[in-house]
Design an enzyme around this catalytic site. Structure first.
Site, PDB file in Angstrom:
ATOM      1  N   PHE A   1      44.349  44.743  34.671  1.00  0.00           N
ATOM      2  CA  PHE A   1      44.504  43.491  35.531  1.00  0.00           C
ATOM      3  C   PHE A   1      43.268  42.957  35.462  1.00  0.00           C
ATOM      4  O   PHE A   1      42.927  41.858  35.233  1.00  0.00           O
ATOM      5  CB  PHE A   1      45.190  43.957  37.004  1.00  0.00           C
TER       6      PHE A   1
ATOM      7  N   ASP B   1      40.140  52.457  27.230  1.00  0.00           N
ATOM      8  CA  ASP B   1      41.426  52.482  28.273  1.00  0.00           C
ATOM      9  C   ASP B   1      42.282  53.547  27.822  1.00  0.00           C
ATOM     10  O   ASP B   1      42.650  53.590  26.516  1.00  0.00           O
ATOM     11  CB  ASP B   1      41.937  51.212  28.443  1.00  0.00           C
TER      12      ASP B   1
ATOM     13  N   GLY C   1      47.173  49.906  31.872  1.00  0.00           N
ATOM     14  CA  GLY C   1      46.602  48.555  31.202  1.00  0.00           C
ATOM     15  C   GLY C   1      47.734  48.324  29.837  1.00  0.00           C
ATOM     16  O   GLY C   1      48.383  49.253  29.476  1.00  0.00           O
TER      17      GLY C   1
ATOM     18  N   ALA D   1      40.158  53.417  36.601  1.00  0.00           N
ATOM     19  CA  ALA D   1      40.375  54.419  37.756  1.00  0.00           C
ATOM     20  C   ALA D   1      41.838  54.527  38.067  1.00  0.00           C
ATOM     21  O   ALA D   1      42.727  53.552  37.585  1.00  0.00           O
ATOM     22  CB  ALA D   1      39.764  53.621  39.137  1.00  0.00           C
TER      23      ALA D   1
ATOM     24  N   TYR E   1      42.028  58.023  47.256  1.00  0.00           N
ATOM     25  CA  TYR E   1      41.451  57.078  46.518  1.00  0.00           C
ATOM     26  C   TYR E   1      40.276  56.206  47.339  1.00  0.00           C
ATOM     27  O   TYR E   1      39.170  56.170  46.521  1.00  0.00           O
ATOM     28  CB  TYR E   1      42.615  55.715  46.363  1.00  0.00           C
TER      29      TYR E   1
ATOM     30  N   ASN F   1      41.143  42.709  48.651  1.00  0.00           N
ATOM     31  CA  ASN F   1      42.318  42.657  47.844  1.00  0.00           C
ATOM     32  C   ASN F   1      42.301  41.577  46.787  1.00  0.00           C
ATOM     33  O   ASN F   1      42.576  40.413  47.059  1.00  0.00           O
ATOM     34  CB  ASN F   1      43.744  42.356  48.860  1.00  0.00           C
TER      35      ASN F   1
ATOM     36  N   ILE G   1      51.326  40.709  46.386  1.00  0.00           N
ATOM     37  CA  ILE G   1      51.468  39.143  45.917  1.00  0.00           C
ATOM     38  C   ILE G   1      52.574  39.250  44.562  1.00  0.00           C
ATOM     39  O   ILE G   1      53.340  38.521  44.603  1.00  0.00           O
ATOM     40  CB  ILE G   1      50.277  38.495  45.785  1.00  0.00           C
TER      41      ILE G   1
END
Length: 726
Positions: free
Chosen positions: A11, A31, A36, A74, A137, A166, A181
């Protein structure tokens, strides 16, 4: 320039990749595609399907000398497996840090999180606030910051850490806290109710993803290091989010449930430090950000539904797996039934010496290995005992019959030996196959790296041949600067800068020794009549900045009173002049062309250094002994450069001589010295007469100039022969 983005298909990573690509960088991505998606990055780039802790990452660093590394990879869920957090978020980070230090990466940017603060309620949270993470985390991110700071302290790797608030925006999945969201967007577009944990008055500091990408890009070329909050410094409640979304799409309803254990009620990060030191500020408010996010989700809603439906496992697939698992047992049973039929019928009477059960055990063992061969042994023993009972033997008597035990032992021996041999053979085959697959995978990886290196080499060769701003072309163009006369260097600089930067207008100003005044000494035709011939530095903030910082000025505010870019020209550590450019195409208004302008100005500085060094070394040969009057050879060289500048760039000049022929050496110190500028010259012409050369002075100024000299008792007139080049 090259940038490596770990987690670049995710993202945030995909938006960061977009930003660097727009700025002219070569983008490389590592990645593992756990979250992803390849479709998130649509431009030309180099991608590697690897985990950041994989040792193969070293081969990527070795093949590509990266200028910047942005570490975003991550495990991003707050509540998850601590071991997974450590492998990806800590071991992966250490691997990339080691490689960045080993291969001399110039800047390392690490994505941390507001989760490091835990339940701290001293809002807004500054970078100095106490860190007490409450999730695996958050702990892994806190540890990651420590690693980055230590790598800078121990090894000199330039590192910067951003604690994100955020983040939300297009391409976001429904995981993580910012994912509320995206969850809401998906549910309203699917005409479903919204569920809120708590009363909805809990607040978060929501930041739009493109603002995050902008900050990361700015940090990549800054000299800043350390830890920075990255946020809007504005609290927004979940209810306010729902209200804003409701203005974009009808909400079917909202259901409030119990608050989740461990949820933080309020969170807001202070962004004063990053705004002040990085010259960054968020561009998107929550309303505009949600509107842009909704537009993307609305466009992708149909595709997301299709992708979700494809994730559901179909029943035929499950049935196929069940059939694969139990088929050996069925085939074993069928083979036993056939064996039993052959053993119990009269067909075997003619072959009484043959024990079919041994063939059955052997064949099953060969086909399926030890597990099925043992089952075949058990079934064969049962059939053997049953046959003995049919022959009239008592079961008890069989227990004392050595022949029976011998036959059973043969069945067991055959079953175990065949089963073990087949299992061992299969294990060897599987190990060999795994080794082969690993070697093929490594070969494919190395072969891919080789092809990429070849592609890069071929691309660089093409750039050298074809690119207007390649080093080959720059070298060819800057050959014009190979002069030992400063005036010629300045005039050539105009052509060089116009050619390399592809701009419409170029001007060069000399700086007086006190840094308070500037005079134009060369310009392109486009500047004629537009730019001031002289400037007071204190009246131009852009010039003040260049003289103070000694760096390239970029007119980011597009102030019409300032040039688009200004670059200093150094000599002996001091700014001798500045180059200004205007008329640049908007798509070239980027960091790439800023760096290109800087390189060009450094080439000019180098050329001037050689020229001034030559003049200092030959000073006794250039000037009349004991005077600042140029000998005729040196004066003729300067005059020729002025004529070329007038011909090529319409740069005016005047050559004056005494009207009565009485101008002598003594007049210079007594009457002329205070009237000449740094860019003016006095010397001998071909007839050994003393003449004055006024730079950047046109015929429209002639009357004023002659009157000024006449007031000092020096009647002068313009030498007509020099004006024949007009």
């Amino acid at each position: 320039m090259k940038v490596l983005i770990t987690g670049g298909y995710g993202f945030i990573g995909s938006h960061v990749a977009d930003r660097f690509h727009k700025e002219g960088y070569e983008v490389y991505i590592i990645d593992n595609l756990t979250t992803g998606k390849l479709e998130n990055v649509t431009f030309k780039h180099k991608g590697y399907h690897l985990a950041v802790e994989d040792s193969k990452c070293e081969e990527i660093f070795q093949a590509n000398q990266f200028d910047t590394v942005v570490h975003l990879a991550a495990q991003a869920s707050v509540n998850t497996n601590p071991q997974l957090d450590s492998e990806s978020n800590v071991l992966g980070l250490v691997n990339i840090l080691n490689l960045s230090q080993k291969f001399k990466v110039k800047k390392f940017v690490f994505a941390s999180s507001a989760a490091v603060y835990g339940t701290n309620e001293q809002l807004p949270l500054t970078e100095e606030a106490e860190c007490d993470p409450i999730s695996p985390y958050g702990i892994s991110k806190w540890v990651g910051e420590s690693y980055c700071l230590k790598w800078q302290e121990l090894y000199g790797l330039d590192t910067a850490c951003f604690r994100f608030s955020n983040v939300y925006g297009p391409r976001q999945s429904s995981s993580g806290e910012g994912g509320v969201i995206s969850i809401f967007m998906n549910r309203v577009l699917s005409e479903q109710q919204l569920y809120v944990f708590g009363d909805g008055n809990q607040t978060r500091d929501f930041i739009y993803v493109e603002d995050v990408a902008d900050a990361i890009f700015r940090m990549s070329y800054s000299n800043l290091s350390g830890i920075y909050n990255l946020s809007t410094n504005k609290a927004c409640s979940v209810n306010a989010i729902i209200e804003t979304i409701g203005g974009l799409h009808a909400v079917k309803g909202v259901t409030y449930t119990d608050k989740r254990p461990g949820d933080i009620t309020h969170s807001i990060l202070d962004n004063a430090r990053v705004k002040h030191e990085l010259d960054w500020a968020p561009m998107y408010g929550i309303e505009e950000g949600l509107q842009r996010t909704y537009g993307w989700f609305e466009q992708k809603h149909g595709e997301l539904e299709s992708a979700a439906s494809s994730m559901v496992e179909s029943k035929p697939s499950a049935a196929k797996q069940w059939l694969k698992k139990y088929m050996p047992y069925g085939e074993n049973l069928l083979a036993f039934i056939l064996t039993a039929w052959l053993s119990l019928t009269q067909i075997t009477n003619d072959y009484s010496a043959i024990d079919i059960k041994l063939f059955y055990i052997t064949i099953i063992g060969i086909m399926y290995g030890s597990r099925q061969s043992i089952l075949a042994v058990v079934l064969s023993i049962g059939l053997f005992v049953y046959q003995k009972l049919l022959d009239g033997r008592e079961f008890i008597s069989l227990l004392y019959d050595t022949d029976v035990f011998f036959q059973i032992a043969i069945y067991l021996f055959i079953g175990l030996v065949v089963g073990y041999a087949i299992e061992r053979k299969n294990a060897i085959i599987q190990a060999t196959a795994r080794t082969k697959d690993e070697l093929e995978e490594r070969y494919d990886f190395l072969n891919g790296m080789y092809r990429e290196v070849r592609e890069v080499k071929d691309e660089l060769q093409l750039r050298i041949l074809n690119s207007g701003d390649s080093f080959g072309k720059i070298y060819s163009i800057t050959k014009e600067l190979e002069s030992l006369e400063p005036e010629t260097v300045f005039n050539s600089t105009v052509n060089v800068v116009k050619s390399i930067m592809a701009v419409e207008s170029v001007a060069i100003y000399s700086v007086n020794p006190y840094g308070t005044y500037m005079r134009m000494i060369a310009h392109s035709n486009d500047y004629a009549g537009q730019a001031a011939k002289s400037l007071r530095v204190d009246e131009h903030s852009s010039m003040q900045w260049v003289l103070r910082e000694g760096n390239v000025f970029v007119n980011k505010e597009l102030d019409s009173s300032a040039p688009l870019m200004i670059a200093p020209i150094f000599y002996n550590g001091e700014i001798k002049a500045v180059i200004t450019i205007d008329g640049m195409a908007f798509h070239k208004f980027s960091l790439y062309y800023q760096n290109l302008f800087k390189v060009t100005s450094e080439l000019v500085s180098s050329a001037l250094t050689r020229a001034f060094a030559y003049i200092e070394a030959t000073e006794s040969q250039r000037y009349v002994t004991g005077t600042p009057i140029l000998r005729k050879e040196a004066f003729a060289s300067i005059l020729e450069s002025k004529r070329l500048a007038r011909m090529n760039h319409s740069t005016p000049y005047l050559v004056l001589i005494s009207a009565d022929g009485t101008l002598g050496v003594e007049d210079y110190s007594e009457k002329i010295a205070g009237m000449l500028r740094e860019t003016d010259y006095i010397g001998l012409n071909e007839d050994e007469e003393i003449v004055i050369l006024l730079s950047n002075t046109g015929e429209e100024d002639a009357g004023h100039v002659l009157n000024r000299f006449a007031s000092r008792g020096l009647p002068l007139h313009i030498v007509e022969a020099e004006l024949q080049h007009d």
